[in-house]
Design an enzyme around this catalytic site. Structure first.
Site, mmCIF file in Angstrom:
data_model
loop_
_atom_site.group_PDB
_atom_site.id
_atom_site.type_symbol
_atom_site.label_atom_id
_atom_site.label_comp_id
_atom_site.label_asym_id
_atom_site.label_seq_id
_atom_site.Cartn_x
_atom_site.Cartn_y
_atom_site.Cartn_z
ATOM 1 N N ALA A 193 0.809 -60.139 64.013
ATOM 2 C CA ALA A 193 1.645 -60.354 65.210
ATOM 3 C C ALA A 193 2.963 -61.056 64.911
ATOM 4 C CB ALA A 193 0.895 -61.138 66.292
ATOM 5 N N GLY A 194 4.028 -60.510 65.506
ATOM 6 C CA GLY A 194 5.341 -61.139 65.451
ATOM 7 C C GLY A 194 6.230 -60.732 64.297
ATOM 8 N N GLY A 247 4.579 -58.708 69.378
ATOM 9 C CA GLY A 247 5.688 -57.856 69.790
ATOM 10 C C GLY A 247 7.040 -58.540 69.847
ATOM 11 N N LYS A 251 -11.969 -55.952 64.925
ATOM 12 C CA LYS A 251 -10.960 -56.993 65.087
ATOM 13 C C LYS A 251 -11.096 -57.609 66.484
ATOM 14 C CE LYS A 251 -6.100 -58.062 65.422
ATOM 15 N NZ LYS A 251 -4.789 -57.557 65.842
ATOM 16 N N ASN A 278 2.452 -53.403 63.727
ATOM 17 C CA ASN A 278 2.454 -52.334 64.715
ATOM 18 C C ASN A 278 3.850 -52.176 65.318
ATOM 19 O OD1 ASN A 278 0.203 -51.320 67.433
ATOM 20 N ND2 ASN A 278 2.036 -50.359 66.664
#
Length: 261
Positions: free
Chosen positions: A191-192, A165, A104, A213
């Site tokens: 993401a987000g 995040g 990635k 994550n």
């Protein structure tokens, strides 16, 4: 929609995966919690920040002591890299020490937004692809730039939902939908994402998968949240495949207006 109703086998660069949920391994209290969250999520691919997560030093706890690399695909990433040179060096190291070719790529633009530097990202994608890497690429939600990544060899397009995040969820459904419609490689929102319903929305749009994550690791109950994301991704995919009803501006009775009386 028919051309997007792909086989239910989730494939990236020719490799099949059972789950459409990819889980990041950062921010957990320890590797034990990481492993429990991954197990609860049902994911069979996890991202590993080569510069931050110990995957080689046997004198310290190893991620592979808790997650079996023979059962879970480790996806090395370039988290923390802010230019092409750093990213290339990191992934070449990953290939040298672990043999990884499915990777990635993240090339960040600045420390405040952690938005991708797309000029450096496209440059890196082209170089890595020529070197035989199978590159999954973190990118903005710009359809034109996403197409350029695919043209330069990207094996998966990974547009952000919102800043890394942030937990703000999917901020631009139109752009994500445009990327999905034009792409011939998997589109994975990255993401987000803040909560399980965000993942469902992404999957209902037709995304091939989502990467989570912070939303799991930072939850008050990470293991339970991991299970919630597992269910959310399955639910969203099924909803997409089922085909939603048409939207109307006026009411339509759910029962026939012709009765027995």
């Amino acid at each position: 929609m028919a051309d997007k109703l792909k086989s239910e086998k989730f494939k990236i660069a020719g490799k099949s995966f059972k789950s459409r949920l990819i889980v990041g391994t950062g921010k957990y209290k320890n590797f034990s919690e990481t492993a429990k969250a991954v197990t609860a999520s049902g994911a069979d691919m996890v991202t590993v920040a080569v510069r931050r997560v110990n995957i080689l030093d046997k004198k310290k706890p190893l991620l592979s002591d808790y997650l079996n690399p023979k059962k879970i695909t480790f996806l090395p990433n370039t988290a923390g890299c802010f230019n092409s040179e750093e990213a290339l060096r990191t992934l070449r190291l990953a290939r040298e020490i672990g043999g990884w070719r499915l990777v990635k790529l993240e090339v960040l633009g600045d420390k405040k937004t952690l938005y991708p530097n797309m000029i450096e990202t496209i440059k890196s994608t082209k170089i890595l692809s020529k070197e035989g890497f199978k590159v999954m690429v973190y990118c903005t939600d710009d359809p034109l730039l996403a197409k350029k990544l695919e043209d330069n060899g990207a094996k998966a397009i990974m547009p952000l939902a919102s800043p890394i995040g942030s937990g703000l969820g999917l901020q631009n459904k139109v752009n994500i939908s445009l990327i999905i419609k034009q792409s011939k490689v998997p589109v994975i929102v990255d993401a987000g994402i803040g909560t399980a319903s965000d993942a469902t929305i992404a999957m209902e749009l037709g995304c091939d998968g989502v990467l989570i994550n912070s939303a799991i690791a930072n939850a008050k109950k990470p293991i339970l949240m991991a299970k919630a994301f597992k269910d959310a991704v399955i639910s969203g995919r099924n909803s997409y495949l089922a085909g939603r009803m048409d939207k109307n501006y006026f009411a339509i009775p759910s029962s026939s207006s012709k009765g027995l009386i």
